[in-house]
Scaffold this active site. Structure first.
Site, mmCIF file in Angstrom:
data_model
loop_
_atom_site.group_PDB
_atom_site.id
_atom_site.type_symbol
_atom_site.label_atom_id
_atom_site.label_comp_id
_atom_site.label_asym_id
_atom_site.label_seq_id
_atom_site.Cartn_x
_atom_site.Cartn_y
_atom_site.Cartn_z
ATOM 1 N N HIS A 274 -3.362 -17.419 5.284
ATOM 2 C CA HIS A 274 -4.711 -17.507 4.709
ATOM 3 C C HIS A 274 -4.764 -16.954 3.282
ATOM 4 C CE1 HIS A 274 -6.781 -18.963 8.322
ATOM 5 N NE2 HIS A 274 -5.843 -18.303 8.966
ATOM 6 N N ASN A 299 -3.054 -24.561 9.421
ATOM 7 C CA ASN A 299 -4.068 -25.049 10.348
ATOM 8 C C ASN A 299 -5.183 -25.800 9.648
ATOM 9 O OD1 ASN A 299 -2.605 -23.869 12.351
ATOM 10 N ND2 ASN A 299 -4.316 -22.754 13.257
ATOM 11 N N ASP A 338 -3.561 -13.702 11.337
ATOM 12 C CA ASP A 338 -3.684 -14.836 12.244
ATOM 13 C C ASP A 338 -3.007 -16.092 11.681
ATOM 14 O OD1 ASP A 338 -5.666 -14.659 10.240
ATOM 15 O OD2 ASP A 338 -6.807 -16.262 11.196
ATOM 16 N N GLU A 339 -2.716 -16.986 12.579
ATOM 17 C CA GLU A 339 -2.350 -18.366 12.268
ATOM 18 C C GLU A 339 -1.205 -18.514 11.270
ATOM 19 O OE1 GLU A 339 -6.239 -20.988 13.081
ATOM 20 O OE2 GLU A 339 -6.337 -19.926 11.172
ATOM 21 N N LEU A 340 -0.167 -17.700 11.428
ATOM 22 C CA LEU A 340 1.009 -17.906 10.570
ATOM 23 C C LEU A 340 1.713 -19.190 10.982
ATOM 24 C CD1 LEU A 340 2.794 -14.492 9.993
ATOM 25 C CD2 LEU A 340 1.706 -16.000 8.326
#
Lengths: 562, 579
Positions: A274, A299, A338-340
Site C-alpha cells: 500500500h 489487490n 496487509d495484502e503483501l
C-alpha cells in the site's frame, strides 16, 4: 472510581424508579434507572463546574453541551413529535443546573490529556443523576474525560416541543463505564481525500456516541496526503494536489480537536504494501510500481510495494514512521502490513538480488524490516498496531505488546488470540462500511463489491466480540471499529455512508450488553438508533434514514414480523 | 431542422478534423467531430441570442450557461489537471461569442412550453459548431428546447487552468438528437420527504445530462405530502408534518423550474395500492389499514389499499387524480397500480360485500375502477401511465395509449410489448438506485436488500432497451406525431427509460450521492443509444467521460460519489479490470 460511591447514591432514589421505557441513550449506559416524571430545562439552566483547576477544554465541552441543549430542538420520535406532552409539561418541575464535579481524590487534567493515555489507564466512567423535583442534577467522574462522556449522555436525554426542552423520564440515575477500552472509526484518506472540515465534523459525530479512537489510514498506494517534515517530497509528489495535503499543522489541529472530544488519533502509515505512490519521490524504494496487469502485482491499482529487503528502505521506513509518530500524542501507531503481494517481489530484481546476496528468505527480510521499524516505534514509546496477515500469513517476531487488527473475517480473531496478541475487531464481514457499493474497477459491469452485501447497522450490531474465544482470551479483546475505505467514497458521501451505522460498534464496545444484563438486541436498539440519527440531523450531519419516517415514529411497527 | 445545412458546414471543416480524443460530453452526441487545437474563452465572451422575441426562459438559460462557463472551473482529469496545457494556451486563439439561432421558419416558443409537449412532438435536436480560429461559435436548433440542450453540451466542453477557460479539441462540430424521447428520473417523496430545494437541485443535475422527465412518485402508504385543493385533509392528516408538504405553489414552482430546464414532470399518485395513509382522512375508503401482521396484507408496512370496488372510492379516486392532474402541464400522469395485495381484499368485509352484491370479481371491479379513473384522465387530455402489473397480472381493458412502466424485471418488457403497449424501462435489476442498501425492516439483521446487489453505473449502462423485443415491436408507433428526422424514431416510440430512487432508506441526506452520477447512465442510454461511430455503448469508453460528469457536478455543488479513487480518474483505463 469507587462503585460503592454510586451504590449509595442509587439506593437513595431507587424507591421511586421504574424500569426504563422508551429513551434514546446511545450507547446505552451500564446501569440506568428512570422514572415517569416530566422535567423541563429552565431557560436559566446552567452548568455548574465544581472542579478545582478545571481545564480549558472542559469549559469548552460544557459550552458545547449548553449549545446542543439549546439548539438540538429534537422532537420526540412519536406521532405528534411531542404534541401530547403539553399536559405533562404544564405541571412539570424545572431543572436549573447540572453540577459537574470530580471524585475527591481525582486531579483535574485536560480532557485532551486523559483521552490519549494508554488503553486501560483512561477513566471514562461517570455517574449522572437527575432528580425529578427540580433540584440540581449532578455529574461525577474520576476524570474530565469521564465528565465529557457524561455530558454527551446528558445531551441525549432532552427533547423539544413548543419552545420547551424537557425529559419525561425523571428521575434519572445513570452509572456508566465502557465494556471495552477501544471503540474506533477508521477512515481512509488516501484513495480519495477529505478536507479537514469533513474530518472534524466526523470527530464531532464520533464523540456523540462515545467513540474514542480515530484510526486514520492516512496514506496508501494512490496518494500520500501527509506532509512529513523530513520527507517533504512525499506529499509534494504523492498528494493528489497541493490543496489535498494534511499539513503538519492540519494534523496537529485534528489531533487536538479529537483529544478535546475524548478521541485518540491512531494514525496508520501502511507498510510495506500500500505504498506505491512513494515511488513518485523514491522510485528506487518501490517494487513493481504501476506494473501491469496490476492484478498480478496488487489487490488493486496501482501496484507498488516498498522493497523492504533493501537496507536503505528499512532505514527510510523506520525514519518515516518514527518521524511521523513522534509528533503524535497517541501511544499507538499502525504500521499496516496487509495484502503483501509476493509475486511482485518474486519478479523484482533488486529484491531478489538482495535476498540472494544475503541468503535471506522473503519472510526473513520482512521479519527484519518489521522488527527494525517496530523497535524504533517502541523506542519512541509507541505500541505498534498491525493487520492480521502479519501474524497469520507471515512468520514474524512481533513484540508481545503488538496489537492486531482482524479484518479479513471475524473468524480469524480466534487464530490471532491463540497467538496471544491483543485484538481490535475490524472484520470486513461486519464492520466495513464500504461493502455493497458494487464493483469499482473499470471495464467490469458485472463486477460486485468484493465484500457484498452492504453491512447494515443491524448486521454490524449482531457482532459478538467474544465469539470463538476462550474465556482466558477475552482479555485480549481491546474493542473494535467500523471502517470506511474510500475507493468509492469522498466528502460527497462521507456522512451518509458512515452514519448512523458506525454507532453500531460504538454500542457493542461501550455497552456490551443491555442494562438489564440481557444481550444487545436489534429490536430493542432500533428506536434508540433512530433517535441518534435524528439528533445527528438536527446537529447538521447527514446520516441516512434507516427506515421511512413513518416507521421511525412507530417503534417496532416496521419489524419483519410486526 | 434542415440537415443539409449542417452537412455543408461539416464539409468545410472536415479536412482539419480528427477523430475525437478524450473529451467528456455526456450524453455523447449523435455525431461529433473534434480537432486538436486549443481555444480559450475570451474574458469578454458572450452569448449572442439572434432570436426575435426570445422567451425569458431562454435568456435565463443563457445566463445560467454563462455562470457555469465562468464558475465550473473544472481542471481536466489528467495528471497535472491542465498544467501541461499552458504552452498550448500561450498561443491559443480566443473565442468571443456563441451565436444562438433557430432554424429559419421555426416558431419561437418558450423552453417551458416545448418541454411539456407530447412525446414525439418535441424537438430536442441541435447543432453546435465551434471553429478553431476564434470566429463565432454557433448553436442552431428547431426550438428553444433544442438550444437548451445545446447549451448544456457547450458547457461540458470547457476546462479551467490558471485563470483560463479553454478547450483543447477545437474545431468542434456536433449534431445531436435523442435516440429516445423519454429519459427520466423517478423520486419517491413519500417514504421520506425531500424539501423543495433538494428537488430543484436534482432537477438542475438532471438537466446537465439531458434527462427530460421527472417521474414524481409523490404519495405512498407512508405519507401524503401533496396539498390537494379539493381534499386538503389528505395532506393535513397524511403528511409527516405541516412542514413536510408540497403546497400547490410548491408544485407549480417545481413544475415551472423543471420545464425551464427542459424537464416534464410526470406525477404519480399510486392507486389503488400504496394508499394506506389516505385512511387517516377517509378510513372507510381503505381496506386493512395498518393490519397486522403487515406482511399478510402488503409488501411493506403500513398495510392499507383503496377499496376500489366501492363506487364512492372510485368516484373519490377519479376526482383526486383529475384534480391533481389538471393543474399540471404534462400530458402524462401515472396512476400506479403496482403490488396489489389480494389477501387484503379477500379479508375486507366491505369489499367482499360489494363484490357479492354486484356479482363482480375482484378483477372486474379493478377493471371498472381503472377504466373510470383513466377515462377521467383521458377526458382531461392526459395519457395514463401504469406499472406493469396492470397489464401482466390483471385482465384489464386499458386504453391503447396507456404507457406501461416495467419495474419487476427487464425480462418483463417483452410480455408488455407483446400486448402492444408503449414502455418505460424502469427495471429493478438495472435501474433501481436504492438496491443494495441492505434490509431496512426491523428485527431482521441477516436480511438483505430485496433487489441486491447495488446497481452500479456500469451495470445500469449495459442495459439494452431493445433486448427481447422483435423488430416489429420496435416499430409499434403509437401517437405517431413527430417531426424528428431520425432513424431511431421507431425504436423510440416503443421503449424509453428511467432510473429510480425509492426512499425507504433515503432522504435529503443522501439523495445526491445515491443518485449521482449513476442516474447519468440511463440518460446516455436513452439519449445517445450508441457511440457516434455507430458502435454500441461501452463501459470502458464511457468511464472517463462519466468521471468528468461527476467532477463537474461536484464543482456545481452536487454531492456526487466518486466512482473510483481520484488516482484512477486522472488515468483513464488504468483501473480497468485487465489494465
Amino acid at each position: 472510581m469507587a462503585p460503592s460511591h454510586y451504590v449509595g447514591l442509587l439506593a437513595l432514589v431507587a424507591g421511586c424508579l421504574l424500569p426504563s421505557g422508551v429513551l434514546a441513550l446511545w450507547p446505552i449506559p451500564s446501569t440506568l434507572e428512570t422514572g415517569m416524571a416530566a422535567l423541563k430545562v429552565s431557560p436559566a439552566f446552567y452548568f455548574d463546574v465544581q472542579v478545582k483547576g478545571a481545564p480549558v477544554d472542559l469549559y469548552e465541552a460544557v459550552a458545547q453541551a449548553q449549545y446542543y441543549l439549546a439548539n438540538d430542538k429534537l422532537g420526540r420520535l412519536v406521532v405528534g413529535r411531542g404534541a401530547n406532552d403539553t399536559t405533562a409539561l404544564a405541571s412539570a418541575k424545572t431543572l436549573s443546573k447540572l453540577t459537574l464535579s470530580l471524585t475527591s481524590w481525582a486531579t483535574a487534567e485536560p480532557i485532551a490529556a486523559e483521552a490519549v493515555k494508554p488503553l486501560g489507564t483512561r477513566s471514562e466512567e461517570y455517574a449522572l443523576t437527575i432528580p425529578a423535583d427540580g433540584s440540581a442534577a449532578t455529574l461525577m467522574a474520576n476524570s474530565t474525560l469521564g465528565l465529557y462522556r457524561g455530558l454527551t449522555t446528558f445531551n441525549q436525554l432532552f427533547y423539544y416541543y413548543g419552545g420547551v426542552t424537557y425529559t419525561l423520564l425523571a428521575p434519572i440515575a445513570i452509572t456508566d463505564t465502557p465494556a471495552y477500552p477501544f471503540r474506533g472509526l477508521a477512515l481512509d484518506t488516501a484513495r480519495n481525500y477529505y478536507p479537514v472540515s469533513d474530518i472534524v465534523r466526523t470527530l464531532d459525530a464520533m464523540s456523540w456516541v462515545k467513540i474514542n479512537t480515530f484510526h486514520w489510514h492516512i496514506t496508501d498506494s494512490q496518494s500520500f496526503p501527509l506532509e512529513v517534515a523530513q520527507y517533504p517530497g512525499l506529499a509534494i509528489n504523492g498528494a493528489y494536489s497541493p490543496q489535498e495535503v494534511y499539513t503538519a499543522s492540519d494534523v496537529q489541529y485534528i489531533v487536538q480537536y479529537a483529544a478535546a472530544r475524548g478521541i485518540d488519533v491512531m494514525m496508520e502509515i501502511d507498510t510495506p504494501g500500500h505504498t506505491s505512490i512513494i515511488a513518485a519521490t523514491y522510485p528506487d524504494y518501490v517494487a513493481c510500481f504501476d506494473e501491469t496487469p496490476w492484478a498480478h502485482y496488487a489487490n488493486e491499482p496501482p501496484a507498488g510495494q516498498l522493497r523492504f529487503a533493501l537496507p536503505e528502505v528499512v532505514n527510510f521506513t523506520t525514519s518515516l514512521l518514527t518521524g511521523v509518530a513522534k509528533n503524535l500524542p497517541s501511544s499507538y501507531f499502525s504500521t499496516g502490513g496487509d495484502e503483501l503481494n509476493t509475486n511482485c517481489y518474486a519478479n523484482d530484481y533488486p529484491t531478489q538480488l538482495q535476498l540472494n546476496s544475503t541468503g535471506m528468505t522473503l519472510n526473513g527480510a520482512l521479519d527484519t524490516f518489521t522488527q527494525v521499524t517496530h523497535a524504533a516505534l517502541i523506542a519512541e514509546g509507541k505500541t505498534p498496531v498491525v493487520w492480521e496477515e502479519m501474524v497469520l500469513n507471515w512468520n514474524l517476531t512481533l513484540a508481545n505488546e503488538t496489537i492486531v487488527m482482524v479484518w479479513i473475517s471475524s473468524a480469524d480473531a480466534a487464530a490471532v488470540a491463540a497467538r496471544g496478541f491483543r485484538i481490535i475487531h475490524a472484520p470486513s464481514n461486519y464492520f466495513y462500511l464500504d461493502c455493497g457499493a458494487g464493483g469499482w474497477v473499470g471495464g467490469y459491469p458485472a463486477g460486485n463489491s468484493w465484500c457484498d452485501p452492504f453491512k447494515t447497522w443491524s448486521e454490524a450490531y449482531t457482532f459478538n466480540p467474544l465469539a470463538n474465544l476462550t474465556q482466558a482470551q477475552y482479555g485480549l479483546v481491546l474493542g473494535g471499529e467500523q471502517l470506511l475505505w474510500s475507493e468509492q467514497s469522498a466528502p460527497q458521501n462521507l456522512d451518509p455512508i458512515v452514519w448512523p451505522r458506525a454507532a453500531s460498534s460504538a454500542e457493542i464496545f461501550w455497552s456490551g450488553k443491555q442494562p438489564t444484563g440481557a444481550p444487545l438486541n436489534v429490536t430493542e436498539a432500533l428506536p434508540r438508533l433512530h433517535d441518534v440519527r435524528y439528533r445527528m440531523v438536527q446537529r447538521g450531519l447527514k446520516p441516512i434514514p434507516l427506515q421511512p419516517h413513518w416507521c421511525a415514529l412507530r417503534p417496532d411497527a416496521c419489524d419483519l414480523t410486526a
